[in-house]
Design a protein around this motif. Structure first.
Motif, PDB file in Angstrom:
ATOM      1  N   GLU A  29       0.817  -1.215   0.000  1.00 49.45           N
ATOM      2  CA  GLU A  29       0.000   0.000   0.000  1.00 49.45           C
ATOM      3  C   GLU A  29       0.852   1.268   0.000  1.00 49.45           C
ATOM      4  N   LEU A  30       2.183   1.123  -0.103  1.00 49.94           N
ATOM      5  CA  LEU A  30       3.142   2.237  -0.053  1.00 49.94           C
ATOM      6  C   LEU A  30       3.135   2.951   1.292  1.00 49.94           C
ATOM      7  N   VAL A  31       2.549   2.314   2.310  1.00 51.89           N
ATOM      8  CA  VAL A  31       2.538   2.924   3.637  1.00 51.89           C
ATOM      9  C   VAL A  31       3.861   2.584   4.316  1.00 51.89           C
ATOM     10  N   ARG A  63      -4.159  -9.367  -0.262  1.00 50.15           N
ATOM     11  CA  ARG A  63      -5.498  -9.915  -0.004  1.00 50.15           C
ATOM     12  C   ARG A  63      -6.388  -8.887   0.696  1.00 50.15           C
ATOM     13  N   ASP A  64      -6.265  -7.628   0.233  1.00 50.52           N
ATOM     14  CA  ASP A  64      -7.058  -6.548   0.819  1.00 50.52           C
ATOM     15  C   ASP A  64      -7.373  -5.524  -0.271  1.00 50.52           C
ATOM     16  N   PRO A  65      -8.584  -5.544  -0.854  1.00 50.17           N
ATOM     17  CA  PRO A  65      -8.911  -4.555  -1.892  1.00 50.17           C
ATOM     18  C   PRO A  65      -8.842  -3.121  -1.394  1.00 50.17           C
ATOM     19  N   TRP A  66      -9.064  -2.924  -0.069  1.00 52.19           N
ATOM     20  CA  TRP A  66      -8.994  -1.574   0.453  1.00 52.19           C
ATOM     21  C   TRP A  66      -7.576  -1.023   0.422  1.00 52.19           C
ATOM     22  N   GLY A  67      -6.600  -1.847   0.208  1.00 55.55           N
ATOM     23  CA  GLY A  67      -5.235  -1.341   0.113  1.00 55.55           C
ATOM     24  C   GLY A  67      -4.978  -0.525  -1.140  1.00 55.55           C
ATOM     25  N   TRP A  68      -5.770  -0.784  -2.201  1.00 55.01           N
ATOM     26  CA  TRP A  68      -5.525  -0.048  -3.449  1.00 55.01           C
ATOM     27  C   TRP A  68      -5.853   1.431  -3.326  1.00 55.01           C
ATOM     28  N   PRO A  69      -7.038   1.849  -2.795  1.00 60.35           N
ATOM     29  CA  PRO A  69      -7.244   3.288  -2.582  1.00 60.35           C
ATOM     30  C   PRO A  69      -6.184   3.910  -1.689  1.00 60.35           C
ATOM     31  N   THR A  70      -5.718   3.152  -0.677  1.00 66.67           N
ATOM     32  CA  THR A  70      -4.641   3.677   0.168  1.00 66.67           C
ATOM     33  C   THR A  70      -3.367   3.886  -0.643  1.00 66.67           C
ATOM     34  N   LEU A  71      -3.058   2.960  -1.531  1.00 66.29           N
ATOM     35  CA  LEU A  71      -1.885   3.120  -2.403  1.00 66.29           C
ATOM     36  C   LEU A  71      -2.025   4.343  -3.300  1.00 66.29           C
ATOM     37  N   LEU A  72      -3.209   4.522  -3.882  1.00 65.54           N
ATOM     38  CA  LEU A  72      -3.411   5.672  -4.763  1.00 65.54           C
ATOM     39  C   LEU A  72      -3.274   6.983  -4.002  1.00 65.54           C
ATOM     40  N   LEU A  73      -3.838   7.038  -2.817  1.00 66.12           N
ATOM     41  CA  LEU A  73      -3.746   8.261  -2.021  1.00 66.12           C
ATOM     42  C   LEU A  73      -2.299   8.540  -1.615  1.00 66.12           C
ATOM     43  N   THR A  74      -1.584   7.501  -1.219  1.00 64.72           N
ATOM     44  CA  THR A  74      -0.173   7.686  -0.848  1.00 64.72           C
ATOM     45  C   THR A  74       0.660   8.110  -2.052  1.00 64.72           C
ATOM     46  N   LEU A  75       0.403   7.498  -3.202  1.00 65.97           N
ATOM     47  CA  LEU A  75       1.118   7.885  -4.418  1.00 65.97           C
ATOM     48  C   LEU A  75       0.841   9.330  -4.787  1.00 65.97           C
ATOM     49  N   LEU A  76      -0.399   9.754  -4.594  1.00 64.68           N
ATOM     50  CA  LEU A  76      -0.764  11.136  -4.895  1.00 64.68           C
ATOM     51  C   LEU A  76      -0.001  12.121  -4.022  1.00 64.68           C
ATOM     52  N   LEU A  77       0.036  11.854  -2.723  1.00 59.88           N
ATOM     53  CA  LEU A  77       0.623  12.809  -1.790  1.00 59.88           C
ATOM     54  C   LEU A  77       2.144  12.785  -1.810  1.00 59.88           C
ATOM     55  N   THR A  78       2.732  11.607  -1.970  1.00 59.64           N
ATOM     56  CA  THR A  78       4.200  11.506  -1.857  1.00 59.64           C
ATOM     57  C   THR A  78       4.929  11.653  -3.178  1.00 59.64           C
ATOM     58  N   ALA A  79       4.255  11.466  -4.304  1.00 60.39           N
ATOM     59  CA  ALA A  79       4.956  11.515  -5.590  1.00 60.39           C
ATOM     60  C   ALA A  79       4.308  12.474  -6.582  1.00 60.39           C
ATOM     61  N   MET A  80       3.003  12.347  -6.812  1.00 53.18           N
ATOM     62  CA  MET A  80       2.378  13.165  -7.846  1.00 53.18           C
ATOM     63  C   MET A  80       2.370  14.644  -7.487  1.00 53.18           C
ATOM     64  N   LEU A  81       2.016  14.959  -6.239  1.00 53.42           N
ATOM     65  CA  LEU A  81       1.986  16.372  -5.845  1.00 53.42           C
ATOM     66  C   LEU A  81       3.375  17.008  -5.888  1.00 53.42           C
ATOM     67  N   PRO A  82       4.441  16.384  -5.360  1.00 50.93           N
ATOM     68  CA  PRO A  82       5.783  16.978  -5.541  1.00 50.93           C
ATOM     69  C   PRO A  82       6.182  17.091  -7.013  1.00 50.93           C
ATOM     70  N   TRP A  83       5.789  16.113  -7.838  1.00 51.77           N
ATOM     71  CA  TRP A  83       6.115  16.219  -9.266  1.00 51.77           C
ATOM     72  C   TRP A  83       5.427  17.429  -9.897  1.00 51.77           C
ATOM     73  N   LEU A  84       4.172  17.664  -9.546  1.00 59.12           N
ATOM     74  CA  LEU A  84       3.460  18.830 -10.065  1.00 59.12           C
ATOM     75  C   LEU A  84       4.107  20.131  -9.597  1.00 59.12           C
ATOM     76  N   LEU A  85       4.551  20.165  -8.352  1.00 58.70           N
ATOM     77  CA  LEU A  85       5.230  21.369  -7.864  1.00 58.70           C
ATOM     78  C   LEU A  85       6.548  21.594  -8.602  1.00 58.70           C
ATOM     79  N   GLY A  86       7.295  20.530  -8.849  1.00 56.78           N
ATOM     80  CA  GLY A  86       8.531  20.682  -9.624  1.00 56.78           C
ATOM     81  C   GLY A  86       8.272  21.148 -11.037  1.00 56.78           C
ATOM     82  N   ARG A  87       7.229  20.603 -11.664  1.00 54.27           N
ATOM     83  CA  ARG A  87       6.891  21.024 -13.022  1.00 54.27           C
ATOM     84  C   ARG A  87       6.443  22.483 -13.039  1.00 54.27           C
ATOM     85  N   LEU A  88       5.688  22.894 -12.033  1.00 58.54           N
ATOM     86  CA  LEU A  88       5.278  24.291 -11.943  1.00 58.54           C
ATOM     87  C   LEU A  88       6.481  25.210 -11.824  1.00 58.54           C
TER      88      LEU A  88
END
Length: 537
Positions: A85-87, A132-157
């Motif tokens: 889950e990238l946690v 074996r936990d489908p709820w882990g996928w939304p957690t992975l997406l949220l973690t990916l958003l906060l730890t990688a996508m948002l810093p990437w957007l700030l760098g691109r800006l």
């Protein structure tokens, strides 16, 4: 090109040495959390993953300048190995910093989007099959958003802001230099026109002087000595006229035909000529202003100021006819406290289109400002408060007034528009940086609804199967009779976990408020109960 004076010459290899120091410092900062974890975690998979992450982050730092997306992918591997889950906070600093550098150092947006999409898609089977936990996928997406996508957007800006600001200022500087050249040519042309006016006026006076001297030369009442002196005066006046034509007359622009006599047109005659051409001109005088004299300028004004008044009215009427056909033009001339003011205001265009060839580069107003400046006055031109356009000039009435100091030209309208366009693009990118994570977060929240239904459906434990479970059964035998997925955490009101036991929860029904709790220790089932809701047993 040679650098500015005083700039020190950079030593060979100094930049590469500095880059190595920066990379080494960056690696030390990013590898510090997993290095500490190697010393503190007990023996097991997390500890081995942290040990492998230290050299892996060194490779990522070495690649982040030339292949920033590849460098970003390296810390994702130990993060997923530690938690599907990238946690895994040990690797969040590395993800954030390398994602920011990837946004800062890459120009294309598509490879980064493919990278994030690949991680998100790969997370679904990892969470459902490995975890074996489908709820882990939304957690992975949220973690990916906060730890990688948002810093990437700030760098691109940050990259886009630097590029847009740099290009905008370069364009503004180029356009400012071009406008400066246009303004300089207009000022030189206006000065040549002023010189031509002075040539016409002085040449006329010198011609009259030569004519009068010629009449005196043949006057019989004068003796021979006086006639010879007058003849010399006539010859000197004629020679001065020729020299004036040679020295100043050549300054007239090629397309301007030199008049045989100086202009004697008054402001009223100028307004009448404009009316005859179809322009609605309304002329009025204010204050102690007298009617114009035949000399072409209001009474009592120095020649430079009087001709400047005539020129202001002439240029303003020309511009109004070009750019506001059919509009009423009001010309107001007044004098008070040693200053004569002339204001020419035209209404908004009356629905007519500007005639062909009416485009103007603004050189006329620049030349007009130069004439007013040389007369010691000031000129203002711009949109009128009630609409339309106005040109206002204030000129001194005292003779011999020194010219006003020339001011530095401001940025042109085109360069200002280009700078505003660059700033608007930066603001739009900033809005996208804020809106994009919010949109992704909203998508994750909406995605959690079907995931919740799916998880609740596949985590339901049949009551009969639950009743057949016995405390003391071996864990592999128990797990063979359990659903594929577990419930996403305990329900509300569930008691604390027993010490030394691992407990899992299964739904009693789809979207039920209570759950079955099964606890294991040492490979055997140590307890089972119904928790949450209104029951417990």
């Amino acid at each position: 090109m040679p650098g500015p004076a005083g700039r020190r010459k950079r030593l060979p290899g100094s930049s590469s040495w500095l880059a190595r120091v920066i990379d080494l410092t960056l690696w030390a900062a990013l590898a510090a959390p997993p290095a500490v974890a190697v010393c503190t975690l007990p023996a097991g998979l997390p500890r081995y993953v942290a040990a492998a992450a230290v050299p892996l982050l060194a490779v990522a730092v070495l690649l982040c300048r030339r292949r920033p997306l590849t460098a970003l992918g390296l810390p994702v591997l130990p993060a997923l190995a530690h938690s599907v889950e990238l946690v895994s906070p040990l690797y969040w600093p590395a993800l954030a910093v390398l994602a920011f550098l990837a946004g800062r150092r890459t120009t294309e947006i598509r490879p980064a989007l493919w990278f994030f999409a690949a991680v998100a898609v790969a997370g679904l089977p990892l969470c459902t099959i490995v975890g074996r936990d489908p709820w882990g996928w939304p957690t992975l997406l949220l973690t990916l958003l906060l730890t990688a996508m948002l810093p990437w957007l700030l760098g691109r800006l940050g990259r886009q802001y630097a590029e847009l600001a740099g290009s905008g200022w370069r364009l503004a500087d180029r356009m400012e230099r071009e406008q400066q050249a246009v303004a300089d040519r207009a000022r030189i042309r206006e000065r040549a026109r002023i010189a031509g006016d002075m040539h016409d006026s002085l040449g006329h006076e010198l011609t009259l002087l030569a004519v009068r001297a010629g009449a005196l030369e043949i006057d019989p009442t004068l003796d021979a000595r006086q006639q010879a002196a007058v003849g010399e005066l006539r010859a000197a006046a004629a020679a001065a006229t020729g020299e004036l034509r040679e020295i100043i007359g050549v300054l007239r622009a090629d397309y301007e035909a030199a008049p045989v006599a100086p202009s004697e047109e008054t402001v009223e005659e100028l307004a009448e000529r404009a009316r005859a051409a179809g322009v609605d001109v309304r002329l009025e005088y204010a204050g102690d202003m007298a009617d114009p004299e035949p000399a072409g300028h209001p009474a009592g004004l120095p020649p430079m100021a009087g001709r400047a008044v005539h020129r202001v009215v002439q240029e303003s009427l020309t511009n109004a006819a070009k750019h506001a056909p059919g509009a009423t033009v009001r010309v107001r001339i007044g004098r008070a406290a040693g200053t004569v003011s002339v204001a020419v205001v035209n209404d908004p265009p009356g629905g007519g289109a500007p005639p062909p060839g009416a485009a103007s580069g603004g050189a006329g107003l620049v030349g007009l400002d130069e004439r007013v400046r040389l007369a010691g006055g000031t000129l203002r031109a711009g949109p009128a408060p009630g609409g339309g356009f106005e040109v206002v000039a204030d000129l001194p009435t005292a003779p011999g007034t020194a010219p006003r100091a020339a001011g530095s030209p401001a940025l042109t309208g085109a360069s200002a528009r280009e700078l505003e366009r660059a700033r608007s693009q930066v603001r739009r990118r900033l809005t996208q940086t804020v809106v994009a994570p919010l949109a992704v977060l909203t998508g994750i929240l909406l995605l959690m609804i079907p995931v919740a239904l799916l998880s609740s459906s596949f985590s339901v434990l049949d009551r009969a199967a639950y009743d057949r479970l016995r405390v003391g059964d071996r864990q592999p035998a128990v797990e063979d009779r359990l659903p594929v997925f577990t419930r996403d955490g305990p329900p509300d009101g569930a008691p604390l976990l027993p010490r030394g036991q691992r407990c899992v929860y299964y739904s009693t029904a789809v979207l039920a408020s209570d759950a079955y709790r099964l606890c294991f220790a040492h490979g055997r089932l140590t307890g089972k109960s119904v928790v949450g809701g209104d029951t417990e047993g």
